[in-house]
Design a protein around this motif. Structure first.
Motif, PDB file in Angstrom:
ATOM      1  N   ILE A  27      -8.832 -11.333  10.828  1.00  0.00           N
ATOM      2  CA  ILE A  27      -8.745 -10.481  12.023  1.00  0.00           C
ATOM      3  C   ILE A  27      -9.219 -11.240  13.257  1.00  0.00           C
ATOM      4  O   ILE A  27      -8.569 -11.203  14.309  1.00  0.00           O
ATOM      5  CB  ILE A  27      -9.564  -9.178  11.824  1.00  0.00           C
ATOM      6  N   ILE A  31      -7.050 -12.053  16.620  1.00  0.00           N
ATOM      7  CA  ILE A  31      -7.509 -11.653  17.955  1.00  0.00           C
ATOM      8  C   ILE A  31      -7.491 -12.861  18.886  1.00  0.00           C
ATOM      9  O   ILE A  31      -6.997 -12.785  20.014  1.00  0.00           O
ATOM     10  CB  ILE A  31      -8.914 -11.011  17.892  1.00  0.00           C
ATOM     11  N   ILE A  36      -3.610  -9.564  17.894  1.00  0.00           N
ATOM     12  CA  ILE A  36      -4.312  -8.279  17.888  1.00  0.00           C
ATOM     13  C   ILE A  36      -5.012  -8.089  19.229  1.00  0.00           C
ATOM     14  O   ILE A  36      -5.742  -8.962  19.686  1.00  0.00           O
ATOM     15  CB  ILE A  36      -5.338  -8.213  16.740  1.00  0.00           C
ATOM     16  N   ASP A  37      -4.742  -6.923  19.858  1.00  0.00           N
ATOM     17  CA  ASP A  37      -5.437  -6.558  21.100  1.00  0.00           C
ATOM     18  C   ASP A  37      -6.730  -5.808  20.811  1.00  0.00           C
ATOM     19  O   ASP A  37      -7.733  -6.013  21.479  1.00  0.00           O
ATOM     20  CB  ASP A  37      -4.560  -5.659  21.971  1.00  0.00           C
ATOM     21  N   TYR A  39      -9.080  -3.606  17.502  1.00  0.00           N
ATOM     22  CA  TYR A  39      -9.268  -3.375  16.075  1.00  0.00           C
ATOM     23  C   TYR A  39     -10.436  -2.416  15.918  1.00  0.00           C
ATOM     24  O   TYR A  39     -11.527  -2.670  16.438  1.00  0.00           O
ATOM     25  CB  TYR A  39      -9.568  -4.718  15.391  1.00  0.00           C
ATOM     26  N   ILE A  50      -5.200  -0.552  14.664  1.00  0.00           N
ATOM     27  CA  ILE A  50      -5.034  -1.907  15.188  1.00  0.00           C
ATOM     28  C   ILE A  50      -3.901  -1.878  16.200  1.00  0.00           C
ATOM     29  O   ILE A  50      -2.808  -1.390  15.900  1.00  0.00           O
ATOM     30  CB  ILE A  50      -4.687  -2.914  14.072  1.00  0.00           C
ATOM     31  N   THR A  51      -4.164  -2.382  17.393  1.00  0.00           N
ATOM     32  CA  THR A  51      -3.106  -2.539  18.386  1.00  0.00           C
ATOM     33  C   THR A  51      -2.666  -3.991  18.335  1.00  0.00           C
ATOM     34  O   THR A  51      -3.487  -4.898  18.509  1.00  0.00           O
ATOM     35  CB  THR A  51      -3.609  -2.168  19.795  1.00  0.00           C
ATOM     36  N   MET A  52      -1.353  -4.192  18.054  1.00  0.00           N
ATOM     37  CA  MET A  52      -0.853  -5.546  17.797  1.00  0.00           C
ATOM     38  C   MET A  52       0.378  -5.867  18.644  1.00  0.00           C
ATOM     39  O   MET A  52       1.116  -4.972  19.038  1.00  0.00           O
ATOM     40  CB  MET A  52      -0.466  -5.685  16.321  1.00  0.00           C
ATOM     41  N   ILE A  60       4.692  -7.393  11.771  1.00  0.00           N
ATOM     42  CA  ILE A  60       3.366  -6.779  11.607  1.00  0.00           C
ATOM     43  C   ILE A  60       2.896  -6.986  10.164  1.00  0.00           C
ATOM     44  O   ILE A  60       1.771  -7.430   9.916  1.00  0.00           O
ATOM     45  CB  ILE A  60       3.407  -5.268  11.920  1.00  0.00           C
ATOM     46  N   GLN A  63       1.941 -10.620   9.437  1.00  0.00           N
ATOM     47  CA  GLN A  63       0.632 -11.002   9.974  1.00  0.00           C
ATOM     48  C   GLN A  63      -0.503 -10.405   9.138  1.00  0.00           C
ATOM     49  O   GLN A  63      -1.468 -11.085   8.811  1.00  0.00           O
ATOM     50  CB  GLN A  63       0.501 -10.569  11.442  1.00  0.00           C
ATOM     51  N   LEU A  64      -0.385  -9.116   8.809  1.00  0.00           N
ATOM     52  CA  LEU A  64      -1.478  -8.442   8.102  1.00  0.00           C
ATOM     53  C   LEU A  64      -1.566  -8.811   6.626  1.00  0.00           C
ATOM     54  O   LEU A  64      -2.640  -8.725   6.031  1.00  0.00           O
ATOM     55  CB  LEU A  64      -1.356  -6.923   8.261  1.00  0.00           C
TER      56      LEU A  64
END
Length: 96
Positions: A27, A31, A36-37, A39, A50-52, A60, A63-64
């Motif tokens: 994470i 960021i 990621i904006d 979390y 999570i804002t991505m 998405i 990435q996760l």
């Protein structure tokens, strides 16, 4: 790039907790890369937000899934039309 709000649902057990430090590393890296904006994880229930930034929903997941906790996640992914926060504003002026 599009912006997405990802709602994460999960159950916690001992194995989950043992993977949290590695998860936090992933994470933090996302960021720093601007993927990621924001979390946030609820202290009361197995839920997080999570804002991505990503090109699409499969991105998405891509990435996760780097997280060792991904196998515990149930995701709801919504593309955002508007996203605003204090982070995107000029800093408040403080007169000394």
């Amino acid at each position: 790039m599009n912006k997405y709000q990802v709602s994460v649902f999960f159950s916690i057990d001992e194995d989950f907790m043992s993977l949290v430090p590695k998860h936090r590393g992933v994470i933090n890296e996302l960021i720093l890369k601007g993927v990621i904006d924001s979390y946030a994880i609820s202290a009361e229930v197995g839920r997080g937000w999570i804002t991505m930034n990503a090109k699409d929903k499969p991105d998405i997941h891509k990435q996760l899934e780097r997280s060792p906790l991904y196998k515990y996640f149930e995701l709801e992914i919504d593309q955002l039309m508007v996203y605003d926060s204090q982070m995107y504003r000029f800093p408040k002026m403080v007169l000394n």
